[in-house]
Each structure stands twice: as structure tokens, then as C-alpha cells.
Design a protein around this motif. Structure first.
Motif, short mmCIF file in Angstrom:
data_model
loop_
_atom_site.label_atom_id
_atom_site.label_comp_id
_atom_site.label_asym_id
_atom_site.label_seq_id
_atom_site.Cartn_x
_atom_site.Cartn_y
_atom_site.Cartn_z
N GLU A 48 51.62 42.33 37.67
CA GLU A 48 50.43 42.07 38.12
C GLU A 48 49.38 42.19 37.31
OE1 GLU A 48 52.50 44.46 39.43
OE2 GLU A 48 53.25 43.27 41.06
N ALA A 49 49.14 43.02 36.32
CA ALA A 49 48.33 43.24 35.26
C ALA A 49 48.24 42.41 34.39
CB ALA A 49 48.61 44.45 34.51
N VAL A 50 49.43 41.57 34.15
CA VAL A 50 49.73 40.34 33.25
C VAL A 50 49.00 39.12 34.08
CG1 VAL A 50 51.30 38.67 32.10
CG2 VAL A 50 51.67 41.17 31.88
N ALA A 51 49.23 38.74 35.21
CA ALA A 51 48.77 37.88 35.81
C ALA A 51 47.25 38.01 35.92
CB ALA A 51 49.35 37.59 37.20
N THR A 52 46.71 39.34 36.15
CA THR A 52 45.29 39.54 36.31
C THR A 52 44.64 39.11 34.94
OG1 THR A 52 45.42 40.95 37.85
CG2 THR A 52 43.44 40.94 36.81
N GLN A 53 45.25 39.63 33.80
CA GLN A 53 44.61 39.35 32.59
C GLN A 53 44.62 37.77 32.15
OE1 GLN A 53 42.85 41.11 30.38
NE2 GLN A 53 43.09 42.68 32.02
N ALA A 54 45.76 37.19 32.50
CA ALA A 54 46.10 35.62 32.11
C ALA A 54 44.81 34.61 32.99
CB ALA A 54 47.38 35.18 32.73
N SER A 55 44.54 35.27 34.45
CA SER A 55 43.61 34.46 35.09
C SER A 55 42.35 34.86 34.63
CB SER A 55 43.61 35.14 36.50
OG SER A 55 42.77 34.48 37.09
N SER A 56 41.79 36.00 34.05
CA SER A 56 40.52 36.27 33.54
C SER A 56 40.42 35.45 32.20
CB SER A 56 40.46 37.56 33.19
OG SER A 56 40.58 38.43 34.44
N VAL A 57 41.46 35.53 31.42
CA VAL A 57 41.49 34.72 30.16
C VAL A 57 41.23 33.18 30.48
CG1 VAL A 57 42.55 33.95 28.09
CG2 VAL A 57 42.67 36.22 28.61
#
Length: 63
Positions: A48-57
Motif C-alpha cells: 500500500e505504501a508503494v502504491a501511495t508513493q507511486a501515485s504521489s509521484v
């Protein structure tokens, strides 16, 4: 004068070896980093953290 011969030998050895610039192709660096990233992702259960960070980027880059 007695100490000049060893330094000359070192200098000639340095010249005969090919110099590496220390730069690595980005694809090679990615292939080296991916296994560690996957391990950390698995160990810490951070999908979930990776998905959130990828979305933010992606938002930051305008995509």
C-alpha cells in the motif's frame, strides 16, 4: 634516489590498467536494486505504501 623505483612501478601499473569511470548503466543499476526492493517490500508488507508513493509521484509529474 633509492625510493624512486617503487613509485615508478606503481605509476606504470596504473597506466596499464583500464580506468573505470564509476558510472553504471541505469538499467544495470535498476536490475541490481530490484531484488533488494522486492525483499524489503515482502518483509515489511509495504504494498500500500508503494502504491501511495507511486501515485504521489505520478501526480507530481503531471500524469
Amino acid at each position: 634516489m633509492a625510493h624512486t623505483a617503487p613509485r615508478t612501478m606503481i605509476r606504470t601499473q596504473e597506466r596499464t590498467r583500464p580506468r573505470r569511470t564509476g558510472r553504471r548503466h541505469p538499467l544495470v543499476a535498476t536490475v541490481m536494486a530490484l531484488p533488494l526492493a522486492a525483499l524489503l517490500l515482502f518483509v515489511f508488507d509495504g504494498w500500500e505504501a508503494v502504491a501511495t508513493q507511486a501515485s504521489s509521484v505520478g501526480v507530481m509529474l503531471g500524469r
